[in-house]
Design an enzyme around this catalytic site. Structure first.
Site, PDB file in Angstrom:
ATOM      1  N   PRO A 117       0.887  -1.186  -0.095  1.00 15.82           N
ATOM      2  CA  PRO A 117       0.055  -0.094  -0.083  1.00 15.82           C
ATOM      3  C   PRO A 117       0.849   1.400  -0.028  1.00 15.82           C
ATOM      4  O   PRO A 117       1.393   1.584   1.027  1.00 15.82           O
ATOM      5  CB  PRO A 117      -1.056  -0.247   1.217  1.00 15.82           C
ATOM      6  CG  PRO A 117      -0.028  -0.924   2.365  1.00 15.82           C
ATOM      7  CD  PRO A 117       1.021  -1.960   1.331  1.00 15.82           C
TER       8      PRO A 117
ATOM      9  N   ASP B 295       5.399   2.384   2.781  1.00 19.18           N
ATOM     10  CA  ASP B 295       4.528   1.375   3.069  1.00 19.18           C
ATOM     11  C   ASP B 295       3.664   1.860   4.191  1.00 19.18           C
ATOM     12  O   ASP B 295       4.297   1.744   5.310  1.00 19.18           O
ATOM     13  CB  ASP B 295       5.289   0.028   3.219  1.00 19.18           C
ATOM     14  CG  ASP B 295       4.319  -1.158   3.303  1.00 19.18           C
ATOM     15  OD1 ASP B 295       3.179  -0.974   3.640  1.00 19.18           O
ATOM     16  OD2 ASP B 295       5.014  -2.203   3.242  1.00 19.18           O
ATOM     17  N   HIS B 296       2.451   2.076   3.928  1.00 17.48           N
ATOM     18  CA  HIS B 296       1.742   2.494   4.912  1.00 17.48           C
ATOM     19  C   HIS B 296       1.335   1.487   6.143  1.00 17.48           C
ATOM     20  O   HIS B 296       0.704   1.758   7.036  1.00 17.48           O
ATOM     21  CB  HIS B 296       0.187   2.926   4.252  1.00 17.48           C
ATOM     22  CG  HIS B 296      -0.369   4.224   5.141  1.00 17.48           C
ATOM     23  ND1 HIS B 296       0.069   4.574   6.239  1.00 17.48           N
ATOM     24  CD2 HIS B 296      -0.999   4.966   4.640  1.00 17.48           C
ATOM     25  CE1 HIS B 296      -0.599   5.604   6.720  1.00 17.48           C
ATOM     26  NE2 HIS B 296      -1.337   6.041   5.770  1.00 17.48           N
ATOM     27  N   ARG B 297       1.653   0.252   5.769  1.00 15.55           N
ATOM     28  CA  ARG B 297       1.423  -0.575   6.966  1.00 15.55           C
ATOM     29  C   ARG B 297       2.504  -0.784   8.038  1.00 15.55           C
ATOM     30  O   ARG B 297       2.308  -1.051   9.129  1.00 15.55           O
ATOM     31  CB  ARG B 297       1.372  -1.961   6.195  1.00 15.55           C
ATOM     32  CG  ARG B 297       0.462  -2.215   5.374  1.00 15.55           C
ATOM     33  CD  ARG B 297       0.840  -3.573   4.819  1.00 15.55           C
ATOM     34  NE  ARG B 297       1.894  -3.682   3.851  1.00 15.55           N
ATOM     35  CZ  ARG B 297       2.833  -4.920   3.247  1.00 15.55           C
ATOM     36  NH1 ARG B 297       2.033  -6.112   3.394  1.00 15.55           N
ATOM     37  NH2 ARG B 297       3.840  -4.660   2.599  1.00 15.55           N
TER      38      ARG B 297
ATOM     39  N   ILE C   6       4.730   2.540   8.091  1.00 16.89           N
ATOM     40  CA  ILE C   6       5.182   4.039   8.605  1.00 16.89           C
ATOM     41  C   ILE C   6       3.762   4.948   7.908  1.00 16.89           C
ATOM     42  O   ILE C   6       2.918   4.681   7.137  1.00 16.89           O
ATOM     43  CB  ILE C   6       5.835   4.490   7.282  1.00 16.89           C
ATOM     44  CG1 ILE C   6       7.456   3.880   7.509  1.00 16.89           C
ATOM     45  CG2 ILE C   6       6.313   5.911   7.366  1.00 16.89           C
ATOM     46  CD1 ILE C   6       8.475   3.726   6.300  1.00 16.89           C
TER      47      ILE C   6
END
Length: 250
Positions: free
Chosen positions: A48, A223-225, A227
């Site tokens: 993501p 990576d929004h998972r 950060i």
């Protein structure tokens, strides 16, 4: 829905005979282009991505870089070398950027080393050699290492070992142009920093007059998972702080 089921649920890729519409030329992809395309396609689908865009003031840093290059004509420093050194310092304060997700997605692996992948554009395709231990290297060492590995990538090619083990990656279009783009994360990294061409920006001077500053546009994909957006903004601001305080050249 799993990644596999999502892909299989998509409509079939359109098939066309383009020669029906005019003259065409068919060129085979190089092995590097095919391999890179597969990896980037996987990374774009599986991670993501969010991209944070900002500019950092590099006016003083560019003045010092010009002075350095005049004094060291055989060991010139590029903006890429400065960014690599800045990343080597910033990552110590932002450990979530120097990390990878475990294979099962249940843990975050925090790396104690600082290795930076630097994208190199070649006639055969894109290579990302990894500079190891940049946090312990001098600026001159970094500049020499970038020049050497880029030359090897363009002339001899690189092994997978030379392109493995990065903390995060850096890609620059500054020698070409642009103001922003969305770099694709080089898995299993969780972030990649993109840079474009330095821009002149107006700013107020001490006496109220307009002065012109040199600003470097940066595009940080993460990576929004792992950060969040606030930390991404702080990360880029921290890079700007290192460019402003003069310590890159120490």
């Amino acid at each position: 829905m799993s990644l596999e089921s999502l892909i299989t649920s998509l409509p079939a890729w359109p098939v066309a005979d383009f020669s029906e519409f005019g003259e065409v030329e068919v060129k085979k992809l190089t092995p590097v282009q095919k391999l890179t395309g597969r990896f980037l396609g996987r990374n774009w689908l599986a991670i993501p991505h969010v991209t944070h865009h900002d500019e950092v003031d590099v006016t003083e840093a560019e003045t010092r870089r010009a002075d350095w290059n005049r004094a060291n004509p055989g060991a010139k420093v590029s903006p890429v070398a400065l960014l690599v050194r800045a990343l080597g310092r910033v990552l110590a304060d932002f450990p979530q950027f120097n990390a990878s997700l475990s294979d099962d997605g249940q843990s975050i692996i925090l790396k104690k080393y600082v290795n930076i992948g630097v994208a190199v554009d070649t006639q055969g395709g894109l290579f990302v050699p990894v500079l190891r231990g940049v946090d312990t290297m001098t600026l001159a060492d970094i500049a020499a290492a970038i020049a050497a590995i880029a030359e090897k990538a363009r002339t001899k090619g690189l092994s997978m070992a030379e392109m493995s083990g990065s903390s995060m990656s850096l890609t620059s279009l500054g020698h070409i142009g642009g103001t922003a783009f969305t770099p694709i994360i080089n898995a299993p990294d969780v972030a990649i920093l993109g840079a474009t061409a330095i821009q002149l920006r107006p700013a107020p001077g001490d006496d109220g007059a307009i002065i012109w500053r040199k600003c470097l546009p940066l595009s940080l994909s993460y990576d929004h998972r792992v950060i969040n957006g606030a930390d991404a903004a702080r990360f880029v601001r921290a890079i700007g702080g290192i460019f402003a305080d003069g310590t890159l050249f120490e």
